[in-house]
Enzyme design. Structure first.
Site, PDB file in Angstrom:
ATOM      1  N   TYR A 210       0.843  -1.210   0.000  1.00  0.00           N
ATOM      2  CA  TYR A 210       0.000   0.000   0.000  1.00  0.00           C
ATOM      3  C   TYR A 210       0.874   1.254   0.000  1.00  0.00           C
ATOM      4  CZ  TYR A 210      -2.983   3.670   2.006  1.00  0.00           C
ATOM      5  OH  TYR A 210      -3.636   4.860   2.245  1.00  0.00           O
TER       6      TYR A 210
ATOM      7  N   LYS B  88       1.313   4.373  -2.807  1.00  0.00           N
ATOM      8  CA  LYS B  88       1.035   5.784  -2.506  1.00  0.00           C
ATOM      9  C   LYS B  88       2.266   6.649  -2.808  1.00  0.00           C
ATOM     10  CE  LYS B  88      -3.237   5.951  -1.053  1.00  0.00           C
ATOM     11  NZ  LYS B  88      -4.250   6.772  -1.726  1.00  0.00           N
TER      12      LYS B  88
HETATM   13  N1  LIG Z   1      -8.532   6.965   6.419  1.00  0.00           N
HETATM   14  C1  LIG Z   1      -7.237   7.161   6.597  1.00  0.00           C
HETATM   15  O1  LIG Z   1      -6.747   7.193   7.716  1.00  0.00           O
HETATM   16  C2  LIG Z   1      -6.349   7.365   5.391  1.00  0.00           C
HETATM   17  C3  LIG Z   1      -4.987   7.570   5.631  1.00  0.00           C
HETATM   18  C4  LIG Z   1      -4.149   7.789   4.561  1.00  0.00           C
HETATM   19  C5  LIG Z   1      -4.668   7.824   3.278  1.00  0.00           C
HETATM   20  N2  LIG Z   1      -5.995   7.608   3.073  1.00  0.00           N
HETATM   21  C6  LIG Z   1      -6.481   7.641   1.682  1.00  0.00           C
HETATM   22  O2  LIG Z   1      -7.713   8.319   1.619  1.00  0.00           O
HETATM   23  C7  LIG Z   1      -8.481   7.827   0.517  1.00  0.00           C
HETATM   24  C8  LIG Z   1      -9.882   7.491   1.010  1.00  0.00           C
HETATM   25  O3  LIG Z   1      -9.790   6.424   1.929  1.00  0.00           O
HETATM   26  P1  LIG Z   1     -10.826   6.176   3.118  1.00  0.00           P
HETATM   27  O4  LIG Z   1     -10.055   6.060   4.352  1.00  0.00           O
HETATM   28  O5  LIG Z   1     -11.945   7.124   3.038  1.00  0.00           O
HETATM   29  O6  LIG Z   1     -11.260   4.683   2.763  1.00  0.00           O
HETATM   30  P2  LIG Z   1     -12.576   4.012   2.221  1.00  0.00           P
HETATM   31  O7  LIG Z   1     -13.740   4.378   3.069  1.00  0.00           O
HETATM   32  O8  LIG Z   1     -12.251   2.572   2.053  1.00  0.00           O
HETATM   33  O9  LIG Z   1     -12.779   4.696   0.778  1.00  0.00           O
HETATM   34  C9  LIG Z   1     -12.148   4.262  -0.373  1.00  0.00           C
HETATM   35  C10 LIG Z   1     -13.030   4.648  -1.551  1.00  0.00           C
HETATM   36  O10 LIG Z   1     -12.374   4.297  -2.780  1.00  0.00           O
HETATM   37  C11 LIG Z   1     -13.337   3.661  -3.623  1.00  0.00           C
HETATM   38  N3  LIG Z   1     -12.623   2.832  -4.594  1.00  0.00           N
HETATM   39  C12 LIG Z   1     -11.707   1.867  -4.366  1.00  0.00           C
HETATM   40  N4  LIG Z   1     -11.277   1.339  -5.516  1.00  0.00           N
HETATM   41  C13 LIG Z   1     -11.948   1.982  -6.518  1.00  0.00           C
HETATM   42  C14 LIG Z   1     -11.946   1.875  -7.931  1.00  0.00           C
HETATM   43  N5  LIG Z   1     -11.172   0.988  -8.567  1.00  0.00           N
HETATM   44  N6  LIG Z   1     -12.748   2.689  -8.637  1.00  0.00           N
HETATM   45  C15 LIG Z   1     -13.537   3.588  -8.015  1.00  0.00           C
HETATM   46  N7  LIG Z   1     -13.596   3.737  -6.676  1.00  0.00           N
HETATM   47  C16 LIG Z   1     -12.804   2.935  -5.938  1.00  0.00           C
HETATM   48  C17 LIG Z   1     -14.228   2.892  -2.640  1.00  0.00           C
HETATM   49  O11 LIG Z   1     -15.510   2.646  -3.155  1.00  0.00           O
HETATM   50  P3  LIG Z   1     -16.017   1.321  -3.861  1.00  0.00           P
HETATM   51  O12 LIG Z   1     -15.498   0.156  -3.085  1.00  0.00           O
HETATM   52  O13 LIG Z   1     -17.506   1.493  -3.821  1.00  0.00           O
HETATM   53  O14 LIG Z   1     -15.481   1.394  -5.247  1.00  0.00           O
HETATM   54  C18 LIG Z   1     -14.372   3.947  -1.539  1.00  0.00           C
HETATM   55  O15 LIG Z   1     -15.378   4.879  -1.891  1.00  0.00           O
HETATM   56  C19 LIG Z   1      -7.718   6.618  -0.019  1.00  0.00           C
HETATM   57  O16 LIG Z   1      -6.990   6.969  -1.165  1.00  0.00           O
HETATM   58  C20 LIG Z   1      -6.776   6.270   1.118  1.00  0.00           C
HETATM   59  O17 LIG Z   1      -5.617   5.602   0.679  1.00  0.00           O
HETATM   60  C21 LIG Z   1      -6.847   7.372   4.097  1.00  0.00           C
END
Ligand SMILES: NC(=O)c1ccc[n+]([C@@H]2O[C@H](COP(=O)([O-])OP(=O)(O)OC[C@H]3O[C@@H](n4cnc5c(N)ncnc54)[C@H](OP(=O)(O)O)[C@@H]3O)[C@@H](O)[C@H]2O)c1
Length: 234
Positions: free
Chosen positions: A153, A157
């Site tokens: 992962y 990134k």
């Molecule tokens: N939460 C944290 O602490 C954190 C920390 C660092 C970085 N991030 C980054 O923040 C972003 C959002 O993450 P989150 O924490 O909100 O997680 P999340 O709730 O799992 O959201 C991920 C989103 O990406 C969508 N997705 C995944 N693969 C996809 C694809 N091939 N096409 C279209 N949509 C896709 C998922 O929807 P579907 O499954 O419906 O497609 C979901 O809406 C990510 O890039 C993550 O790496 C989050």
């Protein structure tokens, strides 16, 4: 403004879309693979602002054909995207010894190639002053604390972070700004997968609001920057 957000069916992307629609100033296309979750997003958005203009579209940024999406943007967005928020992402949490090559492929496709595909498909629709905002991670931020299980992962990134810097240079003539927010933690399903049981001091709606605000204003002050957005480790 015409704004497209990927990964809008849950977590910080879901919250960012709601924030963007509250003001009534923007039209939003919200992409994710889960139709049912996008329908829930549309219901909540309409409850918060009955006049909001939201187009939820079930779309896989890695595997789907962009032709129909481009047609839709032509019809409903006058063939113009002002802000593209590349927020979609997936995470695998496994010790390095157990990681399969397919895990690396999945991480690179979802967290890097998918964003490359959407940028390549849409950047010609972006006018001078447009903003591409990539959502990265502290896991991929050079010199940050690293955690076992997150190698695939985090490396994916890091690729997105580097792409941000490259494209900011490449798009200078077109006047498109490109930045990346390297998120620390926000309370979402993905965080629970990365750090089971850990409670983030930042709620998903707070991070979503920050992302929405930065997407709209950040490119007046930054270009080609990968900015850490973290108050804790993780
Ligand atoms: N939460 C944290 O602490 C954190 C920390 C660092 C970085 N991030 C980054 O923040 C972003 C959002 O993450 P989150 O924490 O909100 O997680 P999340 O709730 O799992 O959201 C991920 C989103 O990406 C969508 N997705 C995944 N693969 C996809 C694809 N091939 N096409 C279209 N949509 C896709 C998922 O929807 P579907 O499954 O419906 O497609 C979901 O809406 C990510 O890039 C993550 O790496 C989050």
């Amino acid at each position: 403004m015409n704004i497209l957000v990927t990964g809008a069916s849950s977590g910080v992307g879901f919250e960012a879309v709601l924030e963007l629609l509250l003001s009534g100033k923007h039209k939003v296309i919200a992409l994710a693979r889960s139709q049912d979750k996008l329908e829930r997003l549309a219901e909540i958005a309409a409850g918060l602002n009955p006049d909001c203009i939201l187009y939820p579209i079930a779309f896989d940024i890695v595997h789907d054909d962009y032709h129909d999406l481009l047609q839709f943007i032509n019809t409903h967005f006058d063939n113009r995207i002002d802000i593209l928020i590349n927020n979609a992402g997936v995470l695998v949490n496994k010790p390095f010894a157990q990681l399969l090559e397919t895990d690396f492929v999945e991480m690179l496709q979802s967290n890097f190639i998918g964003h490359v595909r959407i940028i390549q498909s849409l950047f010609h629709l972006m006018p001078q002053g447009a903003h591409i905002l990539n959502i990265g991670s502290m896991g991929g931020y050079q010199g940050s604390a690293k955690f076992p299980g997150l190698a695939a992962y985090s490396a994916s990134k890091a690729a997105l972070h580097n792409l941000t810097e490259c494209l900011a240079q490449e798009f200078i003539e077109q006047g498109i700004k490109v930045n990346c927010l390297a998120l620390g933690s926000a309370q979402t399903e993905m965080l629970e997968k990365a750090f089971p049981g850990y409670e983030s001091p930042v709620m998903a709606f707070e991070m979503g609001k920050y992302i929405a605000d930065f997407a709209v204003t950040g490119h007046r002050f930054f270009n080609g920057k990968v900015l850490p957005v973290a108050v804790s480790t993780p």
